[in-house]
Write a protein that holds these residues in place. Structure first.
Motif, PDB file in Angstrom:
ATOM      1  N   TYR A   1      19.976  50.809  26.413  1.00 48.78           N
ATOM      2  CA  TYR A   1      20.180  52.251  26.307  1.00 48.78           C
ATOM      3  C   TYR A   1      19.098  52.831  25.404  1.00 48.78           C
ATOM      4  O   TYR A   1      18.545  52.143  24.541  1.00 48.78           O
TER       5      TYR A   1
ATOM      6  N   LEU B   1      18.357  56.504  23.095  1.00 47.10           N
ATOM      7  CA  LEU B   1      18.801  57.804  22.613  1.00 47.10           C
ATOM      8  C   LEU B   1      17.598  58.571  22.093  1.00 47.10           C
ATOM      9  O   LEU B   1      16.759  58.014  21.384  1.00 47.10           O
TER      10      LEU B   1
ATOM     11  N   VAL C   1      21.138  60.312  26.281  1.00 43.64           N
ATOM     12  CA  VAL C   1      21.238  58.856  26.360  1.00 43.64           C
ATOM     13  C   VAL C   1      20.837  58.455  27.774  1.00 43.64           C
ATOM     14  O   VAL C   1      21.416  58.937  28.755  1.00 43.64           O
TER      15      VAL C   1
END
Length: 219
Positions: A114, A116, A125
């Motif tokens: 992931y 961010l 995200v």
């Protein structure tokens, strides 16, 4: 003899109180139990304490499903060196990194992780080039479908408040940042560039300079 009994009873009471105080202190760092969960508490690795994520974290809504009822939360330590993402499906800790252009991003050294980042006032995200959560969810999104002369298909999702476009071409997702153009619009990353005006869009692969012209389909 009576005085001895009184002294013994007082000593036992003090020991009992002392044990109770130690036990309460231990409970402060104990694993999350049923009563904690009932009150909305969970343990944060980056803060090293029990928290209620809806009080400590930045709320993020699904950017792919407007009907989704569960939110994600991003929790930062005081120095923002890490972020703990509490997603409906899992919890992950990401490290802060600074791009050559000076912008910050939180991820790990793995293309499958992931990521961010904050784009203007919008937190996003993403994973594998696809935006999954945003501060405003699906609220500030515009979608379009394009077709090329040879039947090529390109889909685009514009996050208007973030200055970000996500396109999918030939089964691959690309997340692009907006840049200033004399007219129309432009978005790019290290691999591809899109320039558009009206219903026309040109996709350019920056590696070899190959370009494909598209026209927007009527939705």
């Amino acid at each position: 003899m009576k005085n001895n009994y009184l002294i013994l009873a007082a000593s036992l009471l003090l020991i009992s109180c002392g044990n109770k105080q130690v036990k309460n202190s231990d409970n402060e760092n104990a694993p999350i139990g049923g009563s904690d969960a009932a009150m909305g508490y969970t343990y944060s690795k980056v803060l090293d304490k029990k928290i209620r994520i809806f009080e400590e974290g930045v709320r993020l809504l699904s950017a792919v499903d407007p009907q989704a009822t569960m939110a994600a939360f991003a929790v930062f330590p005081s120095d923002s060196s890490k972020v703990e993402l509490f997603l409906p499906e899992e919890t992950v800790v990401l490290e802060k990194r600074v791009r050559p252009d000076g912008t910050s991003v939180w991820n790990v050294e793995d293309d499958d992780t992931y990521m961010l980042e904050k784009c203007y006032d919008e937190w996003l995200v993403s994973r594998r080039g696809k935006v999954l959560y945003a501060s405003t969810g699906c609220e500030n999104i515009q979608q379009a479908e394009f077709v090329g002369d040879k039947g090529e298909k390109l889909s685009a999702t514009f996050f208007t408040q973030a200055g970000v476009a996500q396109i999918q071409y030939d089964g691959v997702d690309y997340m692009l940042r907006q840049y200033i153009t004399a007219s129309g619009y432009g978005y790019k990353n290290s691999f591809v560039d899109i320039r558009g005006k009206g219903q026309e869009l040109i996709l350019t692969f920056l590696g070899d300079g190959k370009s494909i012209a598209f026209v927007e389909k009527n939705m």
